[in-house]
Design an enzyme around this catalytic site. Structure first.
Site: not given
Length: 347
Positions: A329-331
């Site tokens: 999700h961060c990426a």
């Protein structure tokens, strides 16, 4: 009236940024490129268009098979690192029209350089990558995409440690932070988690590592069943607080527990913040980080199907991403339909 769009809103694609030698991936660049190649290939094969930030377009295309290139839009720009979730645009619907909000980003509370990341949305706007008229500069307020989650019904879930951090907006009180979320994202109901922190997390407890909202009044959360795990007490307190939360209508949420991945350590023996809550939702698919622990990976995927029974759940090995303290999700940042100039998808 305006409201922050939930992640399962129909989307045109996903925004990623390719690692290069000037990012924090420099010391393990080939491995990092392999990880991002896996992400991009998985998205494209699942009919998810990828808008890929890169340092040099010609060089970037060489990482991918020719058959995949029609599913990738390469955008040359500068950036410090690859965590597009936290510097990409947050999308709201205002009076029926999309707005791409460009909030300030300061490296998770001045922990890391972010001068170039902070200009990415402005550069995309200048290059006419966004659809005409939807870009809005909100850079006077620091807000990361991984720090807020919504049910699409006016409720926003966040954490006190992050939103009230002294190194973001001068240490706002909950009341002041809520005022900003109401003003800028159209929040009608704000829930602050006071507990929950993963060892190795440098985001000050981003909500997308801990608890996520889903349709039908569901919150998925990271649980811990191991009494010997040093995170046990903190996550237990988080669970207790979640059980006390109510939605905008005063009803309790249906809580669904995700397992905590087995501990993963870096080369220095430091624990990394692995979590299954860091998944990406698109129109009809969920991309789930897995860490090649068959039992827990399978349990996490099966659990996700409880909350999203009509979505296809696809696991992606994220053991490389977690080495830089982030995950799937961060990426990534989903791109709701109409956010990006359609001409860009034809290039």
């Amino acid at each position: 009236m305006k409201h922050y769009l939930p992640e399962w809103t129909p989307c045109d694609g996903v925004l990623l940024a390719l690692p290069h030698e000037d990012t924090d991936w420099a010391y393990m660049l080939e491995e990092a490129l392999s990880q991002y190649k896996l992400l991009v290939e998985t998205f494209v094969r699942e009919d998810i268009h990828v808008v890929l930030l890169c340092k040099e377009r010609e060089r970037a295309t060489k990482n991918f098979e020719a058959s995949l290139l029609s599913g990738i839009t390469f955008v040359e720009t500068t950036y410090n690192d690859t965590w597009t979730r936290d510097y990409g645009p947050l999308t709201i619907l205002k009076h029926g029209d999309l707005r791409a909000l460009d909030f300030g980003f300061n490296g998770w509370g001045l922990k890391f350089a972010a001068d170039k990341d902070n200009l990415v949305n402005r550069n995309l706007h200048k290059m006419s990558v966004f659809s005409k008229g939807i870009y809005r500069n909100e850079s006077d307020f620091i807000l990361e995409g991984g720090s807020v989650d919504t049910d699409g019904e006016g409720t926003i879930l966040t954490t006190t440690r992050c939103l009230c951090s002294p190194n973001r907006n001068g240490g706002l009180t909950k009341h002041r932070a809520e005022e900003q979320l109401r003003k800028r994202l159209g929040a009608q109901h704000v829930l602050f988690l006071d507990y929950g922190e993963l060892i190795g997390d440098d985001t000050d407890s981003h909500i997308d590592t801990l608890a996520r909202m889903a349709p039908e009044n569901i919150i998925l959360f990271t649980g811990c069943r191991d009494l010997e795990d040093p995170q046990f007490e903190e996550l237990l307190k988080m669970r207790a607080q979640l059980s006390m939360f109510r939605n905008a209508e005063g009803e309790p949420f249906n809580l669904v527990e995700l397992p905590l991945p087995d501990p993963i350590f870096d080369e220095n023996g430091q624990r990394l913040p692995a979590t299954y809550a860091n998944y990406l939702v698109t129109t009809d698919k969920i991309f789930m980080p897995v860490y090649l622990n068959e039992t827990k990976d399978t349990l996490a995927i099966q659990t996700m199907k409880i909350a999203f029974p009509h979505h296809k759940v696809i696991g992606i090995d994220c053991r490389t991403l977690i080495r830089q303290h982030g995950s799937l999700h961060c990426a990534t940042m989903q791109l709701p339909q109409g956010l990006f100039n359609p001409v860009m998808f034809d290039k």
